[in-house]
Each structure stands twice: as C-alpha cells, then as structure tokens.
Design an enzyme around this catalytic site. Sequence first.
Site, PDB file in Angstrom:
ATOM      1  N   TYR A 190      91.308 -20.873 -24.021  1.00  0.00           N
ATOM      2  CA  TYR A 190      92.115 -21.534 -22.895  1.00  0.00           C
ATOM      3  C   TYR A 190      92.462 -23.163 -23.051  1.00  0.00           C
ATOM      4  O   TYR A 190      93.169 -23.184 -22.265  1.00  0.00           O
ATOM      5  CB  TYR A 190      91.461 -20.830 -21.375  1.00  0.00           C
ATOM      6  CG  TYR A 190      92.606 -20.709 -19.967  1.00  0.00           C
ATOM      7  CD1 TYR A 190      93.357 -19.406 -19.728  1.00  0.00           C
ATOM      8  CD2 TYR A 190      92.263 -22.099 -19.905  1.00  0.00           C
ATOM      9  CE1 TYR A 190      93.708 -19.375 -18.623  1.00  0.00           C
ATOM     10  CE2 TYR A 190      92.708 -22.194 -18.574  1.00  0.00           C
ATOM     11  CZ  TYR A 190      94.021 -20.932 -17.802  1.00  0.00           C
ATOM     12  OH  TYR A 190      95.011 -21.279 -16.669  1.00  0.00           O
ATOM     13  N   HIS A 234      90.682 -29.219 -13.661  1.00  0.00           N
ATOM     14  CA  HIS A 234      89.894 -27.803 -13.099  1.00  0.00           C
ATOM     15  C   HIS A 234      89.162 -27.891 -14.743  1.00  0.00           C
ATOM     16  O   HIS A 234      89.519 -27.845 -15.688  1.00  0.00           O
ATOM     17  CB  HIS A 234      91.276 -26.845 -13.372  1.00  0.00           C
ATOM     18  CG  HIS A 234      91.920 -26.139 -11.860  1.00  0.00           C
ATOM     19  ND1 HIS A 234      92.741 -25.672 -11.650  1.00  0.00           N
ATOM     20  CD2 HIS A 234      92.662 -27.715 -11.363  1.00  0.00           C
ATOM     21  CE1 HIS A 234      93.054 -25.908 -10.040  1.00  0.00           C
ATOM     22  NE2 HIS A 234      93.060 -26.828 -10.646  1.00  0.00           N
ATOM     23  N   LYS A 262      99.562 -20.470 -22.496  1.00  0.00           N
ATOM     24  CA  LYS A 262      99.927 -21.586 -23.490  1.00  0.00           C
ATOM     25  C   LYS A 262     101.553 -22.162 -24.587  1.00  0.00           C
ATOM     26  O   LYS A 262     101.774 -22.410 -25.160  1.00  0.00           O
ATOM     27  CB  LYS A 262      99.614 -20.871 -24.848  1.00  0.00           C
ATOM     28  CG  LYS A 262      98.262 -20.573 -25.087  1.00  0.00           C
ATOM     29  CD  LYS A 262      97.187 -21.147 -25.536  1.00  0.00           C
ATOM     30  CE  LYS A 262      95.594 -21.523 -24.855  1.00  0.00           C
ATOM     31  NZ  LYS A 262      95.392 -22.342 -23.999  1.00  0.00           N
ATOM     32  N   PRO A 267     103.395 -15.836 -20.281  1.00  0.00           N
ATOM     33  CA  PRO A 267     102.786 -16.880 -19.378  1.00  0.00           C
ATOM     34  C   PRO A 267     101.714 -16.848 -19.445  1.00  0.00           C
ATOM     35  O   PRO A 267     100.246 -17.660 -18.728  1.00  0.00           O
ATOM     36  CB  PRO A 267     103.493 -16.828 -18.379  1.00  0.00           C
ATOM     37  CG  PRO A 267     104.035 -15.618 -18.382  1.00  0.00           C
ATOM     38  CD  PRO A 267     104.155 -15.423 -19.130  1.00  0.00           C
ATOM     39  N   TYR A 290      92.976 -15.424 -11.620  1.00  0.00           N
ATOM     40  CA  TYR A 290      93.615 -14.140 -12.601  1.00  0.00           C
ATOM     41  C   TYR A 290      93.055 -13.209 -12.277  1.00  0.00           C
ATOM     42  O   TYR A 290      91.986 -13.061 -11.874  1.00  0.00           O
ATOM     43  CB  TYR A 290      93.595 -14.457 -14.560  1.00  0.00           C
ATOM     44  CG  TYR A 290      94.381 -15.751 -14.736  1.00  0.00           C
ATOM     45  CD1 TYR A 290      92.941 -16.541 -15.037  1.00  0.00           C
ATOM     46  CD2 TYR A 290      95.454 -15.431 -15.457  1.00  0.00           C
ATOM     47  CE1 TYR A 290      94.180 -17.759 -14.725  1.00  0.00           C
ATOM     48  CE2 TYR A 290      95.653 -16.585 -15.929  1.00  0.00           C
ATOM     49  CZ  TYR A 290      95.737 -17.844 -15.559  1.00  0.00           C
ATOM     50  OH  TYR A 290      96.312 -18.732 -16.637  1.00  0.00           O
TER      51      TYR A 290
HETATM   52  P1  RFL Z   1     112.593 -24.611 -23.054  1.00  0.00           P
HETATM   53  O1  RFL Z   1     111.905 -25.643 -21.957  1.00  0.00           O
HETATM   54  O2  RFL Z   1     113.273 -23.829 -22.873  1.00  0.00           O
HETATM   55  O3  RFL Z   1     113.644 -26.006 -23.557  1.00  0.00           O
HETATM   56  C1  RFL Z   1     114.299 -25.847 -24.542  1.00  0.00           C
HETATM   57  C2  RFL Z   1     115.884 -26.928 -23.710  1.00  0.00           C
HETATM   58  O4  RFL Z   1     117.255 -27.044 -24.929  1.00  0.00           O
HETATM   59  C3  RFL Z   1     118.346 -26.548 -24.251  1.00  0.00           C
HETATM   60  N1  RFL Z   1     118.655 -25.666 -24.949  1.00  0.00           N
HETATM   61  C4  RFL Z   1     120.130 -26.436 -25.771  1.00  0.00           C
HETATM   62  N2  RFL Z   1     120.762 -27.749 -25.539  1.00  0.00           N
HETATM   63  C5  RFL Z   1     121.897 -28.091 -26.005  1.00  0.00           C
HETATM   64  N3  RFL Z   1     122.218 -27.011 -26.991  1.00  0.00           N
HETATM   65  C6  RFL Z   1     122.261 -25.566 -27.187  1.00  0.00           C
HETATM   66  N4  RFL Z   1     122.744 -25.084 -28.339  1.00  0.00           N
HETATM   67  C7  RFL Z   1     120.922 -25.342 -26.103  1.00  0.00           C
HETATM   68  N5  RFL Z   1     120.499 -24.340 -25.921  1.00  0.00           N
HETATM   69  C8  RFL Z   1     119.384 -24.703 -24.868  1.00  0.00           C
HETATM   70  C9  RFL Z   1     117.870 -26.483 -22.777  1.00  0.00           C
HETATM   71  O5  RFL Z   1     118.956 -26.049 -21.815  1.00  0.00           O
HETATM   72  C10 RFL Z   1     116.468 -26.557 -22.332  1.00  0.00           C
HETATM   73  O6  RFL Z   1     117.092 -27.780 -21.400  1.00  0.00           O
HETATM   74  O7  RFL Z   1     111.922 -24.883 -24.532  1.00  0.00           O
HETATM   75  P2  RFL Z   1     110.492 -26.414 -25.071  1.00  0.00           P
HETATM   76  O8  RFL Z   1     110.610 -27.190 -25.361  1.00  0.00           O
HETATM   77  O9  RFL Z   1     110.853 -25.943 -26.265  1.00  0.00           O
HETATM   78  O10 RFL Z   1     108.922 -25.921 -23.805  1.00  0.00           O
HETATM   79  C11 RFL Z   1     108.642 -24.704 -24.823  1.00  0.00           C
HETATM   80  C12 RFL Z   1     108.618 -24.561 -22.150  1.00  0.00           C
HETATM   81  O11 RFL Z   1     109.114 -24.674 -21.382  1.00  0.00           O
HETATM   82  C13 RFL Z   1     107.865 -22.879 -22.207  1.00  0.00           C
HETATM   83  O12 RFL Z   1     107.359 -22.465 -23.494  1.00  0.00           O
HETATM   84  C14 RFL Z   1     106.579 -23.227 -20.710  1.00  0.00           C
HETATM   85  O13 RFL Z   1     107.547 -23.254 -20.302  1.00  0.00           O
HETATM   86  C15 RFL Z   1     106.130 -21.900 -21.144  1.00  0.00           C
HETATM   87  N6  RFL Z   1     105.388 -21.173 -19.542  1.00  0.00           N
HETATM   88  C16 RFL Z   1     103.836 -21.765 -19.883  1.00  0.00           C
HETATM   89  N7  RFL Z   1     103.459 -22.533 -20.511  1.00  0.00           N
HETATM   90  C17 RFL Z   1     102.332 -23.219 -20.172  1.00  0.00           C
HETATM   91  O14 RFL Z   1     101.944 -23.871 -21.499  1.00  0.00           O
HETATM   92  N8  RFL Z   1     102.182 -23.343 -19.801  1.00  0.00           N
HETATM   93  C18 RFL Z   1     101.586 -22.122 -18.369  1.00  0.00           C
HETATM   94  O15 RFL Z   1     101.570 -21.881 -17.632  1.00  0.00           O
HETATM   95  C19 RFL Z   1     103.165 -21.386 -18.724  1.00  0.00           C
HETATM   96  N9  RFL Z   1     104.139 -21.000 -17.007  1.00  0.00           N
HETATM   97  C20 RFL Z   1     105.777 -20.367 -18.463  1.00  0.00           C
HETATM   98  C21 RFL Z   1     105.027 -20.333 -17.098  1.00  0.00           C
HETATM   99  C22 RFL Z   1     107.010 -19.712 -18.514  1.00  0.00           C
HETATM  100  C23 RFL Z   1     107.547 -19.682 -17.501  1.00  0.00           C
HETATM  101  N10 RFL Z   1     108.988 -19.498 -17.529  1.00  0.00           N
HETATM  102  C24 RFL Z   1     109.723 -19.573 -16.652  1.00  0.00           C
HETATM  103  C25 RFL Z   1     109.206 -18.824 -19.042  1.00  0.00           C
HETATM  104  C26 RFL Z   1     105.501 -19.548 -16.341  1.00  0.00           C
HETATM  105  C27 RFL Z   1     107.296 -18.679 -16.540  1.00  0.00           C
HETATM  106  C28 RFL Z   1     107.141 -18.111 -14.885  1.00  0.00           C
HETATM  107  C1  PHB Z   2     101.635 -21.952 -13.598  1.00  0.00           C
HETATM  108  O1  PHB Z   2     100.654 -22.485 -12.498  1.00  0.00           O
HETATM  109  O2  PHB Z   2     103.331 -21.352 -13.306  1.00  0.00           O
HETATM  110  C2  PHB Z   2     100.883 -20.906 -14.214  1.00  0.00           C
HETATM  111  C3  PHB Z   2      99.773 -21.327 -14.590  1.00  0.00           C
HETATM  112  C4  PHB Z   2      98.791 -19.809 -15.679  1.00  0.00           C
HETATM  113  C5  PHB Z   2      99.366 -19.829 -16.201  1.00  0.00           C
HETATM  114  C6  PHB Z   2     100.786 -19.116 -16.224  1.00  0.00           C
HETATM  115  C7  PHB Z   2     101.373 -19.932 -14.720  1.00  0.00           C
HETATM  116  O3  PHB Z   2      99.123 -18.464 -16.325  1.00  0.00           O
END
Ligand code: RFL
Ligand code: PHB
Length: 391
Positions: free
Chosen positions: A384, A72, A297, A293, A201
């Site tokens: 971004y 994108h 990032k 989110p 957005y």
């Molecule tokens: P994770 O993905 O939470 O993985 C951690 C893992 O550790 C396990 N765990 C354990 N394992 C063993 N013993 C324990 N005691 C444990 N406790 C936990 C868990 O089961 C899991 O498998 O962390 P990690 O690897 O640091 O990754 C971080 C990302 O997942 C997170 O920052 C992103 O998903 C945030 N996020 C977004 N980030 C972006 O860069 N771009 C995006 O567009 C974006 N959109 C989002 C998001 C997060 C969202 N939510 C649901 C919070 C959109 C949403 C809606």
């Molecule tokens: C997503 O596609 O889940 C998404 C995209 C952009 C954001 C957050 C989540 O800023």
Amino acid sequence: MRVQVAIIGSGPAGLFLGQILSRAGIHTVIIEQRSKDYVLGRIRAGVLEQGTVDLLNEIGVNQRMNAEGMYHDGIELCFNGARHRIDLKALSGGKRVMVYGQTEVTHDLMDAREAAGYETVYEAQNVSVHDFDTDHPKVRYMKDGVAHEVECDVIAGCDGFHGVCRASVPQDAVQTYERVYPFGWLGILSDTPPVSDELIYSNHERGFALCSMRSATRSRYYVQCSLDDKVEQWSDEAFWNELRLRLDDEAAERLVTGPSIEKSIAPLRSFVAEPMRFGRLFLAGDAAHIVPPTGAKGLNLAVADVRYLSQALLQFFDGDAHGIDTYSQKCLQRVWKAERFSWWMTSLMHKFPENGAFGHKIQQAELAYLIGSEAASTSLAENYVGLPFEA
Ligand code: RFL
Ligand code: PHB
C-alpha cells in the site's frame, strides 16, 4: 515545430515527465486534446505514495502539497460490523502515504510549467503519431482549424487508457492482458468533515464502500454499484443511506452528510499492454496499464513509469541508449506487482455475486487472518505504501 520530446497528454504522467525533462534542459512540448479546465475538473486519485511525494519535492513542485497534504500512518479495514486498523508506518519500517488530490497535483504541475514558460498545447484535435519506427518521429494535430506538425526525437505516450498512442501501434506488436470487473464505483465529493481521520475500506454483504477525504472539510466517498447504474438514479440521500448501511455502527452514527459537489461512476478494470516501448514511442501511465482503484496505485504507477522514463531519456540525450532499451522491462516488473496487489485488494473487498455466500465467508476468513497476522498485514502495508524502486 521541432522539439526533443513530444509528450502526448497532460495528465499526471505527461506533466511529471514534462517538468523533469524541461528542468534538465530538454526541449519538450505537451499536446493535450482537452482544455485545461476540463483536465482540472476530473476528480480522481487521492492517495500519494512516498515515492510520488519525494518526486514532487525533488522537482520543487511541493509548496502547496507540503502545506495542505495530509500524511496518513494507517488505514482501517471494516468487516463484520467492526473496524480494524492497519498501522502502515509501523509495518513498513516508517513509510506512510499522503492524502493530496490528483486534481491538486495536476494544478501545481500545470502552474509550475506555465511559470517556467514551457510549452503546452491544449485543445489539440485529431492528434496522430507517425514514423516512430524511424529516428524522426512526428506528431500531427489540428488547432483552431490549422494543421500542425511537430518533429521530434522521441514521443512519450502519456495519453491515458483511451489515447491515440497505444492505438497507433501495429496490433501484432503489442500483447494485452485484461480483466473487467462486474461492478463499478459510485463516488461523491462533499464539503463535509471526513467520517474518520484515516481511510476506511469496508467489506459488506451489500457491497464495498470506501471513506476517503481531500481535506479536514472535504470528503470523498465511494460505494460499489452495478455497471447498469446511472448517476442520475442516485440521489444524494440514496447514496448516504447506502454508505451508512455499509459501515460499522459507530462510523454510521458519526457520518456527516451534505450536498454532493461531484458524483460519478467509474468502471473497474485491470489491463496491461506489453511492451511499453515501440521504437521511438514510449508509453507511460494509464496509456500502458490500468488498475482498479482499490489499492490506490494508478497515479503512483504512472509516476513510477515517468521516474524510469525520464532517467532513460536523459541518458539517451547524453548518448547512452541502455536506459531506453531496458525501460519497458524495468517498468513492467513493477507494473505487474501493482496489478497483483490491486486485483487482490479488489477481490478481497468487493461483493462478487457469482461467488455466493461461500465467497463472502472466505473473504471474512482472509480479513480475519490479515488483521491477526503480522506477516499478512505487513504484506498489505508494504504494497500500500509503495514497493521500493529498482536502482
Ligand atoms: P490520465 O490522467 O488519463 O491523463 C491522460 C491525458 O491524456 C489526454 N489524452 C489525449 N491528449 C492528446 N491526444 C489524445 N488523443 C489524447 N487522448 C487522451 C487526456 O485528456 C488526459 O488529460 O493518465 P495518466 O497521466 O497516465 O495518469 C493516470 C491516473 O490519472 C490514474 O491512474 C489515476 O487517476 C487512477 N486512480 C487512482 N490512482 C492512485 O494512484 N490513487 C488513487 O487513490 C486513485 N483513485 C483513480 C482513483 C482513478 C479513478 N477513476 C475515475 C478511474 C479513483 C478513481 C475513481
Ligand atoms: C480517493 O480518495 O479518491 C481514493 C482513495 C483510496 C483509493 C481510491 C481512491 O483506494
């Protein structure tokens, strides 16, 4: 069992770290408390910075991403009933982002790890970390009723915000900074074509909305909701109606709706723990910091930590401790910049009832300034797409 690096958590941070280190000949194990299917069932991020794409290319986990990911070059900001494009590529000197789901990245990294025969323990219960203030840290867990102990040189805490690693550090050794936002995001996934080619957005008086996607036939949409809302209260129809109301007329008209295949509510939080190293325990990703989110990032920041941590650990196993000694400081500089950007974008785009009509007018003035000023839109674009890495 004895390994060089015991990695706790099989999210993006743990999987990236495992792949980089194992490929370099470092003996690792990943210990994850959930099942593989559970980890793969979590719908999260969708936007990858170029640095994240580059790392997947460097470690050779790129075939499906390069075939299915969508570059994108811009995003759209919607306010006051109209959309305005921010040309990320032109404003950032040619950089862009890729839309490729976190679920897919996780899947690809798990497949690569399995194919190479590197070890992962899923469904490990009662995971605990010990003696990381000595040269001989240990990880203990239960699996199928049997107790296990892993001896290692280093523990990598990649276990997310609710993990055990940060929680095992003495309270007086860690300082935390936090902001909890007074709303959440209700998100749905649906097998419908995205409403627009680029992400939208939207700042609306009813609240924020985001139109994202996973492919040409799968959409991901979010609306700002109350923290008291329950997913069950939101029928698909209610969601689509609310989303439509928060878009400009043309997008609202074009929106294709359909049954949701996933629906969930996520709270929004900013959080940083300092430092990110405690003796032989290193935190990476959500275990150390959370961003709302809005700026896309979180995943990218986790991968940036791992880039620094893997370099530092490779140096360490080569007899040079400089990298591990500077790891925390180096990461936190980038972390706080991403925290600032995510907080800013969240503040700009959401409805904050306590700020009233004055607050909404200020947001609109800032958005108008943003689209009218090359300096302001350049600042948005360069954050971004992802700030440059330190050498
Ligand atoms: P994770 O993905 O939470 O993985 C951690 C893992 O550790 C396990 N765990 C354990 N394992 C063993 N013993 C324990 N005691 C444990 N406790 C936990 C868990 O089961 C899991 O498998 O962390 P990690 O690897 O640091 O990754 C971080 C990302 O997942 C997170 O920052 C992103 O998903 C945030 N996020 C977004 N980030 C972006 O860069 N771009 C995006 O567009 C974006 N959109 C989002 C998001 C997060 C969202 N939510 C649901 C919070 C959109 C949403 C809606
Ligand atoms: C997503 O596609 O889940 C998404 C995209 C952009 C954001 C957050 C989540 O800023």
